[in-house]
Scaffold this active site. Structure first.
Site, PDB file in Angstrom:
ATOM      1  N   ASP A  31      10.636  -6.465   9.864  1.00  0.00           N
ATOM      2  CA  ASP A  31      10.429  -6.486  11.322  1.00  0.00           C
ATOM      3  C   ASP A  31       9.709  -7.782  11.688  1.00  0.00           C
ATOM      4  O   ASP A  31       8.524  -7.812  12.015  1.00  0.00           O
ATOM      5  CB  ASP A  31       9.606  -5.262  11.739  1.00  0.00           C
ATOM      6  N   HIS A  85      12.478  11.698   1.432  1.00  0.00           N
ATOM      7  CA  HIS A  85      12.455  10.945   0.175  1.00  0.00           C
ATOM      8  C   HIS A  85      13.009   9.554   0.502  1.00  0.00           C
ATOM      9  O   HIS A  85      14.219   9.334   0.482  1.00  0.00           O
ATOM     10  CB  HIS A  85      13.305  11.631  -0.892  1.00  0.00           C
ATOM     11  N   CYS A 135      13.013   6.843  -1.030  1.00  0.00           N
ATOM     12  CA  CYS A 135      13.717   6.130  -2.100  1.00  0.00           C
ATOM     13  C   CYS A 135      15.217   6.411  -2.044  1.00  0.00           C
ATOM     14  O   CYS A 135      16.026   5.592  -2.495  1.00  0.00           O
ATOM     15  CB  CYS A 135      13.180   6.556  -3.463  1.00  0.00           C
ATOM     16  N   ARG A 163      -4.740   0.002  -0.012  1.00  0.00           N
ATOM     17  CA  ARG A 163      -4.377   0.010   1.412  1.00  0.00           C
ATOM     18  C   ARG A 163      -5.464  -0.656   2.264  1.00  0.00           C
ATOM     19  O   ARG A 163      -5.156  -1.343   3.238  1.00  0.00           O
ATOM     20  CB  ARG A 163      -4.148   1.444   1.899  1.00  0.00           C
ATOM     21  N   GLU A 173       7.646   0.360   2.317  1.00  0.00           N
ATOM     22  CA  GLU A 173       6.376   0.620   3.012  1.00  0.00           C
ATOM     23  C   GLU A 173       5.449  -0.588   2.909  1.00  0.00           C
ATOM     24  O   GLU A 173       4.802  -0.996   3.888  1.00  0.00           O
ATOM     25  CB  GLU A 173       5.723   1.852   2.392  1.00  0.00           C
ATOM     26  N   GLU A 188      -2.731   6.436  -5.114  1.00  0.00           N
ATOM     27  CA  GLU A 188      -1.633   7.281  -4.649  1.00  0.00           C
ATOM     28  C   GLU A 188      -0.671   7.525  -5.804  1.00  0.00           C
ATOM     29  O   GLU A 188      -0.392   6.624  -6.599  1.00  0.00           O
ATOM     30  CB  GLU A 188      -0.902   6.632  -3.480  1.00  0.00           C
TER      31      GLU A 188
END
Length: 756
Positions: free
Chosen positions: A500, A722, A724, A403, A443, A432
């Site tokens: 976006d 969730h 997914c 990240r 994400e 993670e």
């Protein structure tokens, strides 16, 4: 049963065989009026022609033994094998040929006022003889149709600008037709049959085109009982030459918006009705009229062309979508199109304007899935053939990123794994424990796009006036980062992720120029024709100023003091560029100002960023290379990349599924009360919290498969998602206030994946 009803029954059983254009065995004079045939006589005449070897125009893939094909139906859309698009604005060479001689048209002097007086008198007295005689005569032949509705009977009207039709009178006659007794309406249909039966040798005259233009507007075709006649009319129009189509397109463009829309909707309804199973007594079997849909679609394409050349368009391009096609096996149509192109083998993909974005997205998804499977299979075969151990990770494009180093790690991974770009994408965030079932991928895209388009990164400039990003024009030795951004956008489309991103529509026009990457590396790419309207999308203030230059009435050269030279600031340095050789010495004046504006727009939108956009283009097409891109308009590419602009939470509520709850439960009712009252920003955060993206997929929120599940924990807990599976888990909150507080906290702090 009387003779007329018997004849009507006979026609319903026979359902009119195809009407021919020419016949070597019969020569019906164009000028002489023929007696009105009964429908049974009409059928008999056609059967006699069959028996005597008369030539008929047959279905798309059929011909009579020993005979020649009827006139081929020319393709309206582009030839996909040559990767070209036909411009309806280019006058075909045939139009320049001498016009066929026009026959003398009978003189008819009925006016709108006289016709309306006849109608009023007939309605009051019940005596319809004058009205019956008028309709009987008017629709008896193409000559009589021209005599009634042509503004000047024997004037040529041989231009695309003017059809020569008295539109007000025509509209009055058609508006009154459906109010007349049934016998009058039947006489009109018989007259149309009589007209369509007449055959000519050689090209159509402009009076013939005028008659087709008039007949296609008949409101009687809204009834399925007239579909047999309607289909034959459409077939004859579809079979006209390209030059004739050119005239009709420009005449259709001049219809009133209301009439134009009515005709388009009638075509769409006709196609939908024929696509769906019909009662046997309503329409003939589909096997006997397989040419109906191709003929109607080809004529509808003329209206689409008319709409495209109108400024502004008469209708939105989405109004040409036929939603019934969302429910057919579109991949069979797509494979037919790939195999046969624009040949006589009909496919809806030859006419992409009729396919909705939902259908086109489905085609691209299925095409992408096939390419993913093919790449995974090839990787597996290569491993096995070398007798190496098979690792299931080789079936995916695996991206591992930190990240803190998201951008550099991502670009490095994409650069190293170019050979795997067409595999299914899987993302892992180092440190993670989340498993990527789709949510991590969303994400990753969301965070990466934010960083790439940040002003500090310098690749793109944010233009406040147009509220969009555009390519920085600074020059460098390596444009690979632009290629990687294009790759990223291609991966999003390939993996059905909405981004976006705020590019102007012109950017997507460039992406489709051309829609297939040329084999020759020297062929220009992304060089879409730039207009002042395109510049308006990107730099509205500058476009406004150039528009004023074009309209200026004073002395342009002395008052503006411009030359064919422009200046740009690049990394703090102002540089000058000539728009044409020696441009710094060529003053802009009244005579050349239009050329100046065109060159200026082309420089800003194409030449000044050519290398940047070419790299971006190649990156996008390295992932999304597919014939399916040829089906898309620029606006549809934008929707596939960015999703739908409409955030309709009511549609999400209607489509929501529940697990452990029902929609009547207190917690669920409180949830929707809160969400529907949220401002737009919080609604987007909720969407991001539940799905991993704040973008609305093509097809709207109703296609999201959103689920609300019950979690049996303390109400002190925050909601859980969730991403997914597009699912929110809610504890059994007992009040609206409590739910709103906990939900707001959850959606406002929803970044990162982990297990605790």
């Amino acid at each position: 049963m009387n003779e007329e009803n018997c004849a009507q029954s006979e026609v319903e059983r026979e359902k009119l065989p195809p009407i021919c254009h020419t016949s070597p065995t019969m020569d019906l004079g164009r000028g002489a009026k023929q007696p009105f045939p009964s429908l049974s006589t009409f059928i008999s005449s056609l059967n006699q022609r069959r028996e005597t070897g008369g030539r008929f125009s047959v279905g798309t893939n059929q011909c009579l033994p020993g005979g020649r094909h009827g006139r081929e139906l020319p393709p309206i859309c582009s030839d996909v094998r040559q990767k070209q698009r036909i411009s309806i604005d280019t006058l075909p060479p045939e139009v320049k040929a001498p016009f066929p001689s026009e026959p003398v048209i009978p003189l008819r002097t009925k006016t709108i006022k006289e016709f309306q007086e006849d109608m009023d008198r007939a309605t009051t007295s019940g005596d319809w003889r004058d009205v019956r005689d008028f309709y009987l005569t008017t629709f008896d032949s193409f000559l009589e149709i021209n005599a009634a509705f042509k503004r000047e009977a024997n004037a040529p009207f041989n231009t695309i600008e003017d059809s020569g039709v008295n539109s007000k009178f025509l509209n009055a006659v058609y508006d009154a037709l459906l109010c007349t007794p049934q016998d009058i309406q039947k006489s009109v249909l018989k007259g149309i049959i009589n007209s369509l039966l007449r055959e000519w040798k050689g090209p159509r005259t402009k009076d013939d085109l005028r008659a087709y233009f008039i007949l296609v507007q008949n409101p009687q075709y809204s009834s399925t009982s007239t579909y047999v006649i309607y289909a034959h009319l459409l077939r004859q129009i579809a079979g006209l030459s390209e030059a004739d189509h050119h005239f009709l397109v420009h005449w259709f463009k001049k219809l009133s918006p209301r009439r134009f829309r009515q005709l388009v909707e009638r075509f769409l309804h006709f196609i939908s009705t024929r696509l769906l199973p019909a009662p046997p007594d309503e329409l003939p079997p589909l096997t006997r009229c397989s040419w109906w849909i191709p003929a109607a679609t080809k004529v509808l394409a003329l209206f689409n062309a008319a709409n495209s050349i109108s400024t502004p368009p008469i209708m939105s391009f989405t109004d040409f979508y036929n939603i019934t096609l969302d429910h057919i096996d579109i991949m069979e149509q797509y494979r037919t199109w790939q195999s046969h192109g624009n040949s006589n083998k009909f496919s809806f993909c030859q006419f992409p304007f009729i396919l909705s974005t939902v259908v086109k997205k489905a085609i691209i998804q299925r095409d992408s899935e096939q390419q993913m499977i093919s790449m995974a299979r090839q990787s597996l075969v290569n491993k096995v053939s070398r007798r190496q151990r098979v690792d299931m990770n080789l079936l995916f494009l695996n991206i591992k990123v930190r990240r803190a180093q998201l951008l550099s790690d991502s670009l490095d991974e994409l650069s190293r794994k170019r050979a795997d770009l067409k595999k299914k994408l899987k993302v892992t965030f180092v440190g993670e424990a989340g498993l990527d079932m789709g949510g991590l991928t969303k994400e990753w895209f969301l965070l990466l796009v934010r960083q790439i388009f940040h002003i500090d990164y310098g690749m793109f400039t944010y233009l406040k006036d147009s509220r969009c990003h555009w390519f920085s024009s600074w020059k460098c030795d390596n444009y690979s980062e632009f290629q990687l951004v294009g790759t990223l956008m291609g991966l999003a489309v390939y993996n059905s992720i909405a981004l976006d991103i705020h590019f102007p529509p012109y950017c997507y026009k460039k992406l489709l120029t051309p829609p297939i990457v040329p084999c020759d590396q020297n062929t220009p790419i992304g060089m879409a024709t730039a207009t002042l309207g395109d510049l308006q999308q990107v730099m509205p203030d500058l476009a406004h100023g150039l528009g004023e230059l074009l309209c200026y009435e004073g002395n342009v050269e002395e008052d503006f003091c411009l030359t064919f030279q422009v200046f740009q600031e690049e990394l703090g340095v102002v540089r000058s560029y000539n728009l044409k050789p020696g441009g710094d010495k060529i003053p802009v004046n009244k005579q050349n100002r239009k050329e100046y504006v065109q060159l200026y727009a082309g420089f800003l939108l194409n030449k000044s960023i050519y290398k940047q956009f070419a790299a971006f283009y190649r990156g996008f097409h390295s992932v999304c290379a597919s014939d399916a891109l040829m089906l898309l308009r620029p606006e549809e590419v934008e929707m596939l990349v960015c999703g739908s602009p409409e955030l309709d939470m009511s549609a999400l509520q209607r489509a929501a599924q529940y697990e452990g709850y029902s929609k009547a439960d207190l917690t669920v009712r409180c949830f929707w009360d809160v969400v529907l009252d949220f401002p737009l920003e919080l609604q987007k955060k909720l969407l991001h919290f539940a799905t991993g993206s704040d973008r609305v997929p093509v097809g709207g929120l109703a296609d999201l498969n959103f689920k609300i599940a019950k979690i049996d924990v303390s109400t002190d807990w925050l909601p859980i998602s969730h991403t997914c599976f597009n699912q929110i888990c809610l504890p059994p909150y007992k009040s609206r206030k409590e739910l709103k507080q906990k939900l707001t906290i959850a959606i406002s702090n929803a970044e990162g994946f982990g297990l605790e």
